[in-house]
Design a protein around this motif. Structure first.
Motif, mmCIF file in Angstrom:
data_model
loop_
_atom_site.group_PDB
_atom_site.id
_atom_site.type_symbol
_atom_site.label_atom_id
_atom_site.label_comp_id
_atom_site.label_asym_id
_atom_site.label_seq_id
_atom_site.Cartn_x
_atom_site.Cartn_y
_atom_site.Cartn_z
ATOM 1 N N LEU A 173 40.319 35.079 30.844
ATOM 2 C CA LEU A 173 41.158 36.072 30.157
ATOM 3 C C LEU A 173 40.337 37.286 29.715
ATOM 4 O O LEU A 173 40.745 38.430 29.913
ATOM 5 C CB LEU A 173 41.839 35.443 28.938
ATOM 6 C CG LEU A 173 42.979 34.476 29.207
ATOM 7 C CD1 LEU A 173 43.404 33.780 27.920
ATOM 8 C CD2 LEU A 173 44.156 35.189 29.850
ATOM 9 N N MET A 174 39.175 37.031 29.107
ATOM 10 C CA MET A 174 38.357 38.137 28.591
ATOM 11 C C MET A 174 37.793 39.010 29.702
ATOM 12 O O MET A 174 37.583 40.212 29.504
ATOM 13 C CB MET A 174 37.225 37.597 27.718
ATOM 14 C CG MET A 174 37.688 37.010 26.408
ATOM 15 S SD MET A 174 36.321 36.563 25.317
ATOM 16 C CE MET A 174 35.712 35.056 26.091
ATOM 17 N N VAL A 175 37.549 38.432 30.872
ATOM 18 C CA VAL A 175 36.951 39.200 31.973
ATOM 19 C C VAL A 175 38.008 39.866 32.847
ATOM 20 O O VAL A 175 37.874 41.042 33.199
ATOM 21 C CB VAL A 175 36.031 38.299 32.831
ATOM 22 C CG1 VAL A 175 35.578 39.011 34.094
ATOM 23 C CG2 VAL A 175 34.817 37.853 32.015
ATOM 24 N N PHE A 176 39.066 39.150 33.196
ATOM 25 C CA PHE A 176 40.014 39.678 34.172
ATOM 26 C C PHE A 176 41.216 40.407 33.583
ATOM 27 O O PHE A 176 41.776 41.291 34.241
ATOM 28 C CB PHE A 176 40.491 38.557 35.107
ATOM 29 C CG PHE A 176 39.396 38.055 36.000
ATOM 30 C CD1 PHE A 176 38.917 38.840 37.040
ATOM 31 C CD2 PHE A 176 38.821 36.818 35.793
ATOM 32 C CE1 PHE A 176 37.895 38.403 37.860
ATOM 33 C CE2 PHE A 176 37.794 36.359 36.599
ATOM 34 C CZ PHE A 176 37.328 37.155 37.643
ATOM 35 N N VAL A 177 41.636 40.072 32.374
ATOM 36 C CA VAL A 177 42.769 40.764 31.746
ATOM 37 C C VAL A 177 42.464 41.049 30.271
ATOM 38 O O VAL A 177 43.224 40.667 29.380
ATOM 39 C CB VAL A 177 44.092 39.964 31.901
ATOM 40 C CG1 VAL A 177 44.572 39.994 33.332
ATOM 41 C CG2 VAL A 177 43.951 38.534 31.406
ATOM 42 N N PRO A 178 41.364 41.745 29.994
ATOM 43 C CA PRO A 178 40.916 41.913 28.609
ATOM 44 C C PRO A 178 41.885 42.674 27.707
ATOM 45 O O PRO A 178 41.885 42.445 26.500
ATOM 46 C CB PRO A 178 39.601 42.662 28.757
ATOM 47 C CG PRO A 178 39.689 43.350 30.068
ATOM 48 C CD PRO A 178 40.508 42.441 30.941
#
Length: 151
Positions: free
Chosen positions: A24-29
């Motif tokens: 979540l934090m990397v791909f849809v922050p």
């Protein structure tokens, strides 16, 4: 289940459990889902429960003696080495690393959102080596301030 099987299962479970949060934090922050999930304490509480169970299962009558082996009641490498000879203790240490790394990644992530600093690379660094992720975040944040110039 044997002690080795429990340790192996906990190791795998903990490793897999953190991946959705990093994803979540990397791909849809900037998504609402990422913000809502990363503001929650549920991931940390769940992993802390797993950690507590492993510490309980790995505890032996000699744990404190191994941990505080010196005359100054400080840990020493030979005692720690003996303590980590147990797969259960190693699994608990791994879960400890995962929780601390994820917590640091969350702090970097939230701070990045607040200060409009790109954090994808920093979150990955926190996963791979938490101290580098934190230091790199501080450097990136300062560089962004310099790049923006005086207001």
């Amino acid at each position: 289940m044997t002690s080795s099987q429990i340790a192996s299962t906990a190791f795998t479970l903990g490793t897999v459990a953190v991946l959705p949060f990093y994803t979540l934090m990397v791909f849809v922050p900037k998504s609402t889902l990422a913000k809502r999930v990363m503001e929650s304490n549920i991931p940390f509480a769940s992993l802390a429960i797993l950690y507590g169970c492993l510490v309980y299962l790995s505890w032996t009558p000699s744990t404190l003696t191994l941990l505080f082996a010196s005359k100054y009641w400080l840990p020493e490498l030979p005692g720690i080495s003996k303590m980590f000879a147990s797969e259960m203790t190693l699994a608990s240490a791994w879960i400890h690393f995962l929780v601390v790394d994820l917590y640091a990644a969350r702090q970097v992530f939230v701070d990045g959102l607040k200060n409009k600093v790109e954090t994808r690379h920093l979150v990955i660094l926190c996963l791979l080596s938490c101290p580098f992720g934190i230091v790199t975040h501080l450097i990136t944040k300062e560089m962004m301030k310099i790049a923006k110039g005086p207001r």
